[in-house]
Design an enzyme around this catalytic site. Structure first.
Site, short mmCIF file in Angstrom:
data_model
loop_
_atom_site.label_atom_id
_atom_site.label_comp_id
_atom_site.label_asym_id
_atom_site.label_seq_id
_atom_site.Cartn_x
_atom_site.Cartn_y
_atom_site.Cartn_z
N GLU A 206 -15.71 67.99 -37.00
CA GLU A 206 -16.77 67.20 -37.65
C GLU A 206 -17.58 66.55 -36.53
O GLU A 206 -18.68 66.97 -36.21
CB GLU A 206 -16.17 66.16 -38.58
CG GLU A 206 -17.22 65.30 -39.28
CD GLU A 206 -16.60 64.25 -40.20
OE1 GLU A 206 -15.37 64.10 -40.19
OE2 GLU A 206 -17.36 63.57 -40.91
N ASP A 295 -17.99 65.25 -49.81
CA ASP A 295 -17.27 64.31 -48.96
C ASP A 295 -17.12 62.96 -49.67
O ASP A 295 -16.09 62.70 -50.25
CB ASP A 295 -17.96 64.17 -47.59
CG ASP A 295 -16.96 63.90 -46.46
OD1 ASP A 295 -15.74 64.01 -46.71
OD2 ASP A 295 -17.40 63.58 -45.34
ZN LIG Z 1 -13.79 64.30 -45.49
#
Ligand SMILES: [Zn+2]
Length: 359
Positions: A206, A295
């Protein structure tokens, strides 16, 4: 067929969500109610609209402290059985209203025990909430149990994921700051899950680069990658637009390793400056197994349909692309093969066919 689908049309499409955090998706009004009921006085405001805006702005601020503060409030009000049942039930309702037909929602049980609940009580409350919220709606919700990468409870959480796997827990996940906490720190938990034929995903790539993705796949054996956007660091695009994949990127594509991409969330954490510049465009073009996710719906002020609408606007995606992302996600779900197939052939394909007809 040149017209892009509208947000309303996208809402009617049968969608699949693999990466969504329970503590990142509360309704602002529920946060306020639960704070009042539990005597929590730390909220920045008790006005619903102002609180909704505050979550979004704090996550947008570019400051990690402010971003993390948002979760300190949601987690603070999710410490009782009733609160967890309510939040999970509303999550299922909200996803169903957005047209999601299958979801895997994750949370870290260890973050919900500060008022005395046991880990088992937390898990059972969340399962009960999802059962209640899914009842009578066209949605099925499984959960993923998350362990925090800076803590030392991953083995315990992995064991719980296995213990509850036949009653609604679909798999395991590991989350938290990547830098300084490589997934190999929890190798014992991943090896245990593999011996148990259990499924897991790892937040990797990420903010942090390729080593994190490499470890998650080649050391830990992750079935899927949470985000995985930094895989583009292993792809060189020439002036002619031709892409050359490094060995890790080629491995991820060849093995069809699912990437749980969350475009709006990535903008807030600085992975990309705009949706149009997000690596999802290139990765889709190169046919990686890309999936589209939310998310944290509260912090990003988004939904699966809104993510698709933004992608459609930035990249011109139409129904065919959306169906492709959706089938990718369904193929990658931690659900038995025959059930995945039944959803693809019985729900997803007919649902998109109807929309294409109407368009
Ligand atoms: Zn996440």
């Amino acid at each position: 067929m040149s017209r892009s689908p509208t947000l309303e049309e996208i809402r009617r499409a049968p969608k699949v969500l693999l990466h969504d955090h329970l503590d990142g998706g509360l309704r602002p009004g529920t946060v306020i109610d639960l704070a009042r009921e539990s005597g929590y006085t730390g909220l920045p405001t008790t006005d619903e609209a102002a609180l909704r805006a505050w979550f979004r702005e704090s996550a947008d601020s570019g400051s990690l402290e402010r971003y993390l503060e948002t979760f300190s409030h949601t987690v603070a009000v999710m410490q009782t059985r009733d609160a967890l049942v309510r939040v999970a039930a509303e999550c299922a309702e909200d996803l169903a209203a957005d047209g999601v037909v299958y979801a895997e929602v994750r949370y870290a049980p260890e973050q919900h025990i500060s008022a005395g609940l046991s880990l088992e009580e937390v898990i059972e409350a969340v399962l009960e909430g999802f059962r209640a919220g899914s009842q009578g709606r066209d949605i099925r919700v499984g959960t993923l149990l998350t362990a925090m990468r800076h803590q030392a409870r991953s083995m315990e959480i992995a064991e719980l994921a296995v213990r509850y796997r036949d009653v609604g827990v679909a798999g395991f996940d590991i989350a938290g700051a990547e830098a300084g906490y490589p997934p190999t720190r929890h190798l014992g938990a991943f090896e245990y899950l593999q011996r148990e034929n259990a499924h897991f995903t790892i937040h990797a790539g990420e903010g942090f680069g390729l080593p994190s993705i490499w470890q998650a796949i080649q050391w830990c054996g992750a079935d899927r990658l949470g985000h995985g956007v930094r895989i583009i660091d292993d792809i060189a695009v020439g002036d002619d637009g031709e892409a050359k994949l490094g060995r890790l990127a080629a491995y991820v594509r060849d093995k069809r390793i699912p990437l749980e991409m969350c475009p709006s969330s990535n903008l807030q954490t600085g992975v990309a400056a705009s949706i149009a510049e997000h690596p999802i465009g290139l990765l889709r073009r190169l046919n990686f197994r890309v999936t589209v996710n939310t998310d944290n719906r509260l912090m990003s002020g988004t939904s699966v349909s809104e993510e698709f609408a933004k992608l459609s606007e930035a990249f011109g995606y139409g129904w065919e692309d959306m169906q492709w992302f959706t089938i990718n996600a369904m193929k990658s779900a931690f659900l038995p093969f025959d059930e995945r197939l039944a959803l693809i052939n019985g729900v997803i394909k007919p649902g998109f066919a109807r929309l294409r007809w109407q368009a």
